[in-house]
Design a protein around this motif. Structure first.
Motif, PDB file in Angstrom:
ATOM      1  N   ASN A 130      42.076 -64.471 -23.690  1.00 39.67           N
ATOM      2  CA  ASN A 130      41.965 -65.929 -23.639  1.00 39.67           C
ATOM      3  C   ASN A 130      43.213 -66.618 -23.088  1.00 39.67           C
ATOM      4  OD1 ASN A 130      43.767 -65.603 -25.761  1.00 39.67           O
ATOM      5  ND2 ASN A 130      42.785 -67.115 -27.073  1.00 39.67           N
ATOM      6  N   GLY A 131      44.204 -65.839 -22.621  1.00 41.29           N
ATOM      7  CA  GLY A 131      45.424 -66.439 -22.096  1.00 41.29           C
ATOM      8  C   GLY A 131      46.431 -66.811 -23.164  1.00 41.29           C
ATOM      9  N   GLY A 132      46.093 -66.594 -24.434  1.00 46.58           N
ATOM     10  CA  GLY A 132      46.988 -66.937 -25.531  1.00 46.58           C
ATOM     11  C   GLY A 132      48.100 -65.917 -25.706  1.00 46.58           C
ATOM     12  N   THR A 133      49.010 -66.229 -26.607  1.00 48.60           N
ATOM     13  CA  THR A 133      50.204 -65.408 -26.791  1.00 48.60           C
ATOM     14  C   THR A 133      49.971 -64.278 -27.791  1.00 48.60           C
ATOM     15  OG1 THR A 133      51.026 -66.844 -28.545  1.00 48.60           O
ATOM     16  CG2 THR A 133      51.731 -67.348 -26.299  1.00 48.60           C
ATOM     17  N   TYR A 134      50.757 -63.229 -27.622  1.00 45.18           N
ATOM     18  CA  TYR A 134      50.833 -62.175 -28.627  1.00 45.18           C
ATOM     19  C   TYR A 134      52.311 -61.932 -28.921  1.00 45.18           C
ATOM     20  CZ  TYR A 134      51.446 -59.218 -24.460  1.00 45.18           C
ATOM     21  OH  TYR A 134      51.863 -58.696 -23.267  1.00 45.18           O
ATOM     22  N   SER A 135      52.585 -61.504 -30.135  1.00 44.34           N
ATOM     23  CA  SER A 135      53.976 -61.335 -30.546  1.00 44.34           C
ATOM     24  C   SER A 135      54.469 -59.920 -30.253  1.00 44.34           C
ATOM     25  CB  SER A 135      54.134 -61.657 -32.026  1.00 44.34           C
ATOM     26  OG  SER A 135      53.266 -60.843 -32.781  1.00 44.34           O
ATOM     27  N   ALA A 136      55.789 -59.767 -30.275  1.00 45.59           N
ATOM     28  CA  ALA A 136      56.411 -58.469 -30.050  1.00 45.59           C
ATOM     29  C   ALA A 136      56.065 -57.527 -31.201  1.00 45.59           C
ATOM     30  CB  ALA A 136      57.914 -58.631 -29.932  1.00 45.59           C
ATOM     31  N   GLN A 137      55.981 -56.244 -30.875  1.00 39.52           N
ATOM     32  CA  GLN A 137      55.737 -55.218 -31.880  1.00 39.52           C
ATOM     33  C   GLN A 137      56.686 -54.061 -31.626  1.00 39.52           C
ATOM     34  OE1 GLN A 137      51.727 -53.751 -31.938  1.00 39.52           O
ATOM     35  NE2 GLN A 137      50.814 -55.777 -31.855  1.00 39.52           N
ATOM     36  N   SER A 138      57.038 -53.357 -32.682  1.00 43.71           N
ATOM     37  CA  SER A 138      57.843 -52.152 -32.546  1.00 43.71           C
ATOM     38  C   SER A 138      57.581 -51.263 -33.751  1.00 43.71           C
ATOM     39  CB  SER A 138      59.329 -52.496 -32.444  1.00 43.71           C
ATOM     40  OG  SER A 138      60.100 -51.327 -32.291  1.00 43.71           O
ATOM     41  N   PHE A 139      57.307 -49.985 -33.487  1.00 46.20           N
ATOM     42  CA  PHE A 139      57.132 -49.016 -34.573  1.00 46.20           C
ATOM     43  C   PHE A 139      57.538 -47.648 -34.047  1.00 46.20           C
ATOM     44  CE2 PHE A 139      53.119 -49.225 -32.322  1.00 46.20           C
ATOM     45  CZ  PHE A 139      52.750 -47.894 -32.176  1.00 46.20           C
ATOM     46  N   THR A 140      57.855 -46.755 -34.974  1.00 45.73           N
ATOM     47  CA  THR A 140      58.293 -45.413 -34.595  1.00 45.73           C
ATOM     48  C   THR A 140      57.334 -44.382 -35.179  1.00 45.73           C
ATOM     49  OG1 THR A 140      60.586 -46.136 -34.515  1.00 45.73           O
ATOM     50  CG2 THR A 140      60.214 -43.770 -34.668  1.00 45.73           C
ATOM     51  N   GLN A 141      56.966 -43.428 -34.348  1.00 49.43           N
ATOM     52  CA  GLN A 141      56.076 -42.338 -34.751  1.00 49.43           C
ATOM     53  C   GLN A 141      56.612 -41.052 -34.131  1.00 49.43           C
ATOM     54  OE1 GLN A 141      53.518 -43.018 -36.738  1.00 49.43           O
ATOM     55  NE2 GLN A 141      52.565 -41.010 -36.804  1.00 49.43           N
ATOM     56  N   ASN A 142      56.894 -40.035 -34.945  1.00 53.75           N
ATOM     57  CA  ASN A 142      57.359 -38.730 -34.477  1.00 53.75           C
ATOM     58  C   ASN A 142      58.620 -38.840 -33.614  1.00 53.75           C
ATOM     59  OD1 ASN A 142      57.378 -35.916 -34.120  1.00 53.75           O
ATOM     60  ND2 ASN A 142      55.961 -36.010 -32.382  1.00 53.75           N
ATOM     61  N   GLY A 143      59.519 -39.735 -33.992  1.00 52.17           N
ATOM     62  CA  GLY A 143      60.770 -39.893 -33.252  1.00 52.17           C
ATOM     63  C   GLY A 143      60.664 -40.755 -32.005  1.00 52.17           C
ATOM     64  N   LEU A 144      59.473 -41.240 -31.706  1.00 50.03           N
ATOM     65  CA  LEU A 144      59.244 -42.081 -30.526  1.00 50.03           C
ATOM     66  C   LEU A 144      59.064 -43.532 -30.967  1.00 50.03           C
ATOM     67  CD1 LEU A 144      56.689 -39.802 -28.642  1.00 50.03           C
ATOM     68  CD2 LEU A 144      59.109 -40.131 -28.091  1.00 50.03           C
ATOM     69  N   THR A 145      59.793 -44.436 -30.331  1.00 52.62           N
ATOM     70  CA  THR A 145      59.668 -45.859 -30.629  1.00 52.62           C
ATOM     71  C   THR A 145      58.753 -46.508 -29.604  1.00 52.62           C
ATOM     72  OG1 THR A 145      61.857 -45.935 -31.619  1.00 52.62           O
ATOM     73  CG2 THR A 145      60.915 -48.047 -30.911  1.00 52.62           C
ATOM     74  N   PHE A 146      57.694 -47.147 -30.098  1.00 52.09           N
ATOM     75  CA  PHE A 146      56.720 -47.863 -29.277  1.00 52.09           C
ATOM     76  C   PHE A 146      57.072 -49.338 -29.381  1.00 52.09           C
ATOM     77  CE2 PHE A 146      54.847 -43.894 -30.257  1.00 52.09           C
ATOM     78  CZ  PHE A 146      53.894 -43.614 -29.283  1.00 52.09           C
ATOM     79  N   ALA A 147      57.334 -49.993 -28.255  1.00 50.26           N
ATOM     80  CA  ALA A 147      57.742 -51.405 -28.265  1.00 50.26           C
ATOM     81  C   ALA A 147      56.867 -52.213 -27.310  1.00 50.26           C
ATOM     82  CB  ALA A 147      59.205 -51.529 -27.860  1.00 50.26           C
ATOM     83  N   LEU A 148      56.341 -53.307 -27.827  1.00 49.41           N
ATOM     84  CA  LEU A 148      55.566 -54.260 -27.031  1.00 49.41           C
ATOM     85  C   LEU A 148      56.365 -55.552 -26.959  1.00 49.41           C
ATOM     86  CD1 LEU A 148      52.843 -55.122 -25.652  1.00 49.41           C
ATOM     87  CD2 LEU A 148      52.108 -55.888 -27.921  1.00 49.41           C
ATOM     88  N   THR A 149      56.670 -55.994 -25.756  1.00 49.68           N
ATOM     89  CA  THR A 149      57.378 -57.257 -25.558  1.00 49.68           C
ATOM     90  C   THR A 149      56.392 -58.408 -25.740  1.00 49.68           C
ATOM     91  OG1 THR A 149      58.830 -56.174 -23.968  1.00 49.68           O
ATOM     92  CG2 THR A 149      58.795 -58.570 -23.929  1.00 49.68           C
ATOM     93  N   ALA A 150      56.811 -59.479 -26.420  1.00 47.48           N
ATOM     94  CA  ALA A 150      55.945 -60.654 -26.606  1.00 47.48           C
ATOM     95  C   ALA A 150      55.518 -61.191 -25.249  1.00 47.48           C
ATOM     96  CB  ALA A 150      56.684 -61.732 -27.388  1.00 47.48           C
ATOM     97  N   GLY A 151      54.310 -61.714 -25.181  1.00 48.36           N
ATOM     98  CA  GLY A 151      53.801 -62.241 -23.913  1.00 48.36           C
ATOM     99  C   GLY A 151      52.483 -62.949 -24.094  1.00 48.36           C
ATOM    100  N   ASN A 152      51.749 -63.072 -23.005  1.00 49.66           N
ATOM    101  CA  ASN A 152      50.444 -63.719 -22.997  1.00 49.66           C
ATOM    102  C   ASN A 152      49.390 -62.760 -22.467  1.00 49.66           C
ATOM    103  OD1 ASN A 152      52.403 -65.976 -22.931  1.00 49.66           O
ATOM    104  ND2 ASN A 152      50.538 -67.172 -22.957  1.00 49.66           N
ATOM    105  N   PHE A 153      48.214 -62.789 -23.092  1.00 52.42           N
ATOM    106  CA  PHE A 153      47.085 -62.059 -22.537  1.00 52.42           C
ATOM    107  C   PHE A 153      46.651 -62.761 -21.249  1.00 52.42           C
ATOM    108  CE2 PHE A 153      46.438 -60.911 -27.070  1.00 52.42           C
ATOM    109  CZ  PHE A 153      46.449 -59.533 -26.934  1.00 52.42           C
ATOM    110  N   SER A 154      46.172 -62.003 -20.290  1.00 44.88           N
ATOM    111  CA  SER A 154      45.565 -62.595 -19.100  1.00 44.88           C
ATOM    112  C   SER A 154      44.249 -63.241 -19.519  1.00 44.88           C
ATOM    113  CB  SER A 154      45.273 -61.525 -18.042  1.00 44.88           C
ATOM    114  OG  SER A 154      46.456 -60.916 -17.617  1.00 44.88           O
ATOM    115  N   ILE A 155      43.782 -64.193 -18.735  1.00 42.96           N
ATOM    116  CA  ILE A 155      42.437 -64.717 -18.953  1.00 42.96           C
ATOM    117  C   ILE A 155      41.492 -63.737 -18.277  1.00 42.96           C
ATOM    118  CG2 ILE A 155      40.818 -66.580 -18.452  1.00 42.96           C
ATOM    119  CD1 ILE A 155      43.131 -68.517 -18.717  1.00 42.96           C
TER     120      ILE A 155
END
Length: 194
Positions: A130-155
């Protein structure tokens, strides 16, 4: 009689020229509509009341830029032209998608090695953003850090991309669950070689 016909032609010509040279704005609740608007609603204690429909398919020949209030989903929707369709609910504060295509999610590089530094991405396709925003996320699994930068979904369609960094501590598969935009992908796996 000839002078009356000539006078009618002159008046008609003047009226046509004035019509071409003039422009019109409509003001409702204001005597001076803004010069860059076609319609200026000037009330300071009233609101625009959009057409209320229960299903966007009832609108014949929708055109880009049309707005409606969808009573079944209790939200405003807009018609867009690339691709031609009605948007999901418009809510600039929070981003939503109708679903992730979890089966098409991909890790790049496709595999990691235990005890060796890994830098890559996890890409998850989504539909009906819908073009709206999503917040940053970060979590670690098996020594690997998964990071999502805050941004906007495309329409419409798009991809959610997590950056991955770290050193896998165990071999086998590293399984992660992703939640964003009101949807989730569970059990996305990265193969970690011994």
């Amino acid at each position: 009689m000839k002078s009356i016909n000539i006078l009618k032609r002159i008046i008609t010509s003047i009226a046509l020229m004035l019509g071409i040279l003039s422009y019109c704005q409509i003001g409702i609740g204001t005597a001076t509509p803004h010069p860059s608007s076609d319609l200026d609603l000037g009330a300071n204690n009233k609101a625009l009341y959009l057409n209320r429909i229960s299903n966007t398919t009832v609108i014949d020949d929708p055109q880009p830029g049309m707005l409606v209030f969808d009573v079944s989903e209790q939200c405003i929707k807009a018609y867009q032209d690339d691709p031609p369709k009605w948007s999901g609910c418009l809510d600039s504060a929070s981003g939503i998608v109708s679903g992730f295509t979890c089966s098409s999610a991909s890790f790049s590089p496709a595999t990691a090695n235990q005890g060796v530094a890994y830098t890559g991405t996890l890409t998850i396709p989504y539909t009906d953003g819908n073009g709206g925003t999503y917040s940053a996320q970060s979590f670690t699994q098996n020594g690997l850090t998964f990071a999502l930068t805050a941004g906007n979904f495309s329409i419409g369609t798009g991809n959610l991309v997590y950056n991955i960094n770290g050193i896998p501590t165990a071999s086998g598969t590293t399984s992660v669950n992703i939640m964003a935009g009101g949807q989730s992908c569970n059990g996305l796996t990265l193969t970690v070689n011994p």
